[in-house]
Scaffold this active site. Structure first.
Site, PDB file in Angstrom:
ATOM      1  CG  ASP A  58      -5.384   6.875  -0.927  1.00 46.19           C
ATOM      2  OD1 ASP A  58      -4.355   6.572  -0.273  1.00 46.19           O
ATOM      3  OD2 ASP A  58      -6.439   6.252  -0.810  1.00 46.19           O
ATOM      4  CG  HIS A  85     -10.438 -22.552  10.277  1.00 43.81           C
ATOM      5  ND1 HIS A  85     -10.923 -23.665   9.630  1.00 43.81           N
ATOM      6  CD2 HIS A  85     -11.482 -21.682  10.369  1.00 43.81           C
ATOM      7  CE1 HIS A  85     -12.205 -23.482   9.361  1.00 43.81           C
ATOM      8  NE2 HIS A  85     -12.565 -22.290   9.795  1.00 43.81           N
ATOM      9  CB  CYS A 118      -7.337 -25.356   7.308  1.00 38.51           C
ATOM     10  SG  CYS A 118      -7.919 -25.476   9.005  1.00 38.51           S
ATOM     11  CG  ASP A 176      -6.376  -5.213   2.064  1.00 41.65           C
ATOM     12  OD1 ASP A 176      -7.075  -4.485   1.328  1.00 41.65           O
ATOM     13  OD2 ASP A 176      -5.947  -4.832   3.166  1.00 41.65           O
ATOM     14  CD  GLN A 212      -9.972   7.720  -0.741  1.00 42.08           C
ATOM     15  OE1 GLN A 212     -11.052   7.794  -0.133  1.00 42.08           O
ATOM     16  NE2 GLN A 212      -9.010   6.862  -0.373  1.00 42.08           N
ATOM     17  N   GLY A 220      -0.398   5.720   3.088  1.00 42.56           N
ATOM     18  CA  GLY A 220      -1.307   6.812   3.427  1.00 42.56           C
ATOM     19  C   GLY A 220      -2.308   6.442   4.521  1.00 42.56           C
ATOM     20  CG  ASP A 264      -0.312   0.006   2.517  1.00 45.63           C
ATOM     21  OD1 ASP A 264       0.913   0.224   2.573  1.00 45.63           O
ATOM     22  OD2 ASP A 264      -1.000  -0.196   3.525  1.00 45.63           O
ATOM     23  CB  CYS A 290     -10.249 -28.469   9.994  1.00 44.65           C
ATOM     24  SG  CYS A 290     -11.085 -26.946  10.530  1.00 44.65           S
ATOM     25  CB  CYS A 292     -12.279 -27.088   7.017  1.00 50.22           C
ATOM     26  SG  CYS A 292     -10.884 -25.946   6.854  1.00 50.22           S
TER      27      CYS A 292
END
Lengths: 401, 401
Positions: free
Chosen positions: A147, A364, A335, A295, A218, A96, A93, A338, A333
């Site tokens: 920004d 997880h 993962c 994100d 924005q 900002g 990023d 799990c 699941c």
């Protein structure tokens, strides 16, 4: 120049798209979720675990890395990828957002932002040009324009002026990037004759030749400003477009409206990134509104508080009801949490503050978000995304709301 | 009954031995280091990582597990192995040490110890018999007799009386274990007809049929008491013998003398376990004095403070000198931290309190301790252990001393 983004398919009854973004260090299938590696580490998780979770890209926070360990150190190690031992794509990023939310005594002018960091109070100044320099030094595969993230609520006049300044900053970012890429290209020819540290430094900058640059829309909660911002930013021709200033405390309808107001003015052949959100239903709603990239710190942050995501909502694993529960967090699941551990054991770890507890829930939750994107892509391909989204959103009950 | 321990070789110029201990869930090559899984988790590390580090056995702390999550919960999950998803050998301590060091308002009588736990202050009573029951329910592969760990310093009279009581408690532990094994064997025949939860519970107890039981030698810093204790405990015929009450604050010479006083009276064909220590040089010195097994929280505890072990001493990775250090913690180390990450990156993680930092140092430190035992075993086999020990101890500089 080769196109970095392809739309492979679209939903019939929404704006959802299935796409593929090609970066210097790999392909990103969209819709995509990017785990957040705030300070050069996705909290609690190793790069190997991220690879095993099939994360295709992670995010690095420029502000945090700028404050600690500092740019000199990351340059010394040859860029963020080498520093943290992650060789897949990274999006950085602009810094900002954290300047506005974390730092002290910030002063915004047309030139840029002066601020004192939240760790040792040291003063620094970031302009659109330095934001580009810093991100070039970090060496991420996607950089973001600087920004101003408009707070919520905000007066119309402030929002209008700020949005226009963000456009002017975006132009300066774009220009700075074009200039640096050109001058680096010349430098690189001399690279082989330089001592190692110099060569490293140039190699790090070299990779920025392939760095994509996204502009940020924005406009706050104002429909006309979102439209104007989108049009102005698109005119500057970035590699992708982000919707910023969302999920900053506004009601969910306002957030959806902000995206709906800007989206029609974004080109279809570029990726769209809805910044810093959200819950699983919100992600699906955003996909339905034409967004491709996300994100969010929720999967890692809530994990550290003992909260796990499932298809039917969040589970607070601290609750006594799980003490004797032999089931995994979520049936079926795959993962690592799990596959090997019960809710009861994970609850015990959370209650006794054992680090393995937050590690397992983090794995997880990240898997849940990444898998949700997997499913969204498959449903878009099958032409059944809209039904999937409606069913998922209806079944999902969040404790957080 | 098959012998559980074999001495495969001995050093020529010290009492160091190379041995092999066979338990219900696997073989332990000695000298062996046991990572400490205090509360059902080796702090910061997953069972998979422990396997990848080639840990052959881990330790579980009975007191902590008794307090949280409690025996009922662990029984419900079918024992500690299933609860924590570790299918290798586990040694459980008796809980005595933590009762004496952590709990409040403890009252020791001939019958046992009454105490209030350090978490919610709930009262409980542990006798030699209940210590055996609790460890049977945990289902570890090696159980420890209940002892009183004599503090340092301590008057001779108190030490003498306490040591005798520890012997009487050891006899009661042994008797309780023999009785339970016999009665469980009868119960197990009916197992198949019982509902699942009952069967689980019996299966868990069944494994205790193969549970080894170690006696503990006490005697404080008094040579004659150490000798008497060793003789009395050995007379009870345990599967192995521990030296307790060492590394409790006494000078290092006292610790060595305590072990030297007891060792000649321990049978050569049983494993010897020096409890709760120590630094890398101390472990080698203990091996030279005939000790086979060790457990210690230093590798995990110091890691959480940013301290890493190397052949030449400890490194405090918080130090500024490491900020730009591209080397791994230790050259030629094959642990996951050294294979992928620089000192500079790990320092950054520690300074920013990122969990990955303590994870990486923990993996390195555990690998260091386990590898030290590997090297000790190889040196004993080659007949060069004593030279190895002397060189290692001379080269090692600890910041901790």
């Amino acid at each position: 120049m080769q196109k970095s983004f392809e739309v492979l398919g679209s939903a019939r009854d929404s704006k959802a798209r299935r796409g593929r973004l090609t970066t210097a260090r790999g392909i990103i299938d969209t819709p995509a979720f990017m785990p957040v590696g705030t300070q050069g580490s996705v909290k609690g998780v190793s790069p190997r675990e991220l690879r095993e979770l099939d994360a295709q890209i992670i995010l690095g926070n420029t502000y945090h890395l700028f404050v600690r360990p500092g740019l000199d150190v990351i340059k010394h190690f040859g860029g963020l990828h080498k520093f943290m031992n992650w060789n897949g794509p990274i999006l950085t990023d602009s810094g900002g957002y954290q300047i506005f939310s974390l730092s002290k005594l910030r002063k915004i002018t047309e030139e840029g932002v002066e601020f004192q960091n939240h760790i040792d109070g040291a003063r620094a100044f970031i302009s659109p040009e330095t934001a580009m320099e810093i991100q070039a030094a970090l060496g991420g595969d996607i950089a973001m324009a600087l920004d101003e993230c408009i707070p919520y609520p905000c007066e119309y006049d402030y929002a209008a002026q700020s949005t226009e300044m963000t456009t002017r900053w975006a132009r300066r970012c774009k220009e700075a990037n074009v200039q640096r890429s050109t001058s680096n290209f010349d430098k690189s020819r001399a690279g082989a004759q330089l001592p190692t540290s110099e060569t490293d430094s140039i190699n790090s900058q070299l990779s920025t030749l392939n760095q994509l640059l996204f502009g940020i829309v924005q406009g706050g909660t104002f429909e006309d400003l979102r439209k104007q911002s989108a049009q102005a930013i698109v005119e500057l021709d970035f590699d992708g477009y982000a919707i910023g200033g969302v999920s900053v405390g506004e009601p969910e309808e306002e957030m959806m409206r902000a995206v709906e107001s800007a989206e029609p003015f974004l080109p279809k052949d570029k990726p769209r990134y809805a910044m810093g959100l959200g819950t699983p239903p919100q992600l699906l709603e955003m996909i339905a509104r034409g967004m491709d990239m996300f994100d969010c710190v929720l999967p890692t942050r809530l994990a550290r508080n003992g909260t796990a995501f499932t298809d039917t909502g969040t589970l607070n694993l601290k609750n006594a009801e799980f003490a004797r529960d032999k089931r995994p967090i979520e049936e079926n699941c795959v993962c690592p949490a799990c596959r090997g551990f019960s809710r009861g054991y994970i609850r015990h770890l959370v209650k006794t503050e054992e680090i393995l507890g937050l590690r397992l829930i983090t794995l997880h939750n990240l898997r849940f978000y990444l898998e949700l994107m997997n499913r969204a892509r498959a449903e878009i391909e099958r032409g059944t995304f809209d039904q999937f989204r409606k069913t998922f959103v209806a079944d999902y009950k969040s404790e957080m709301q």
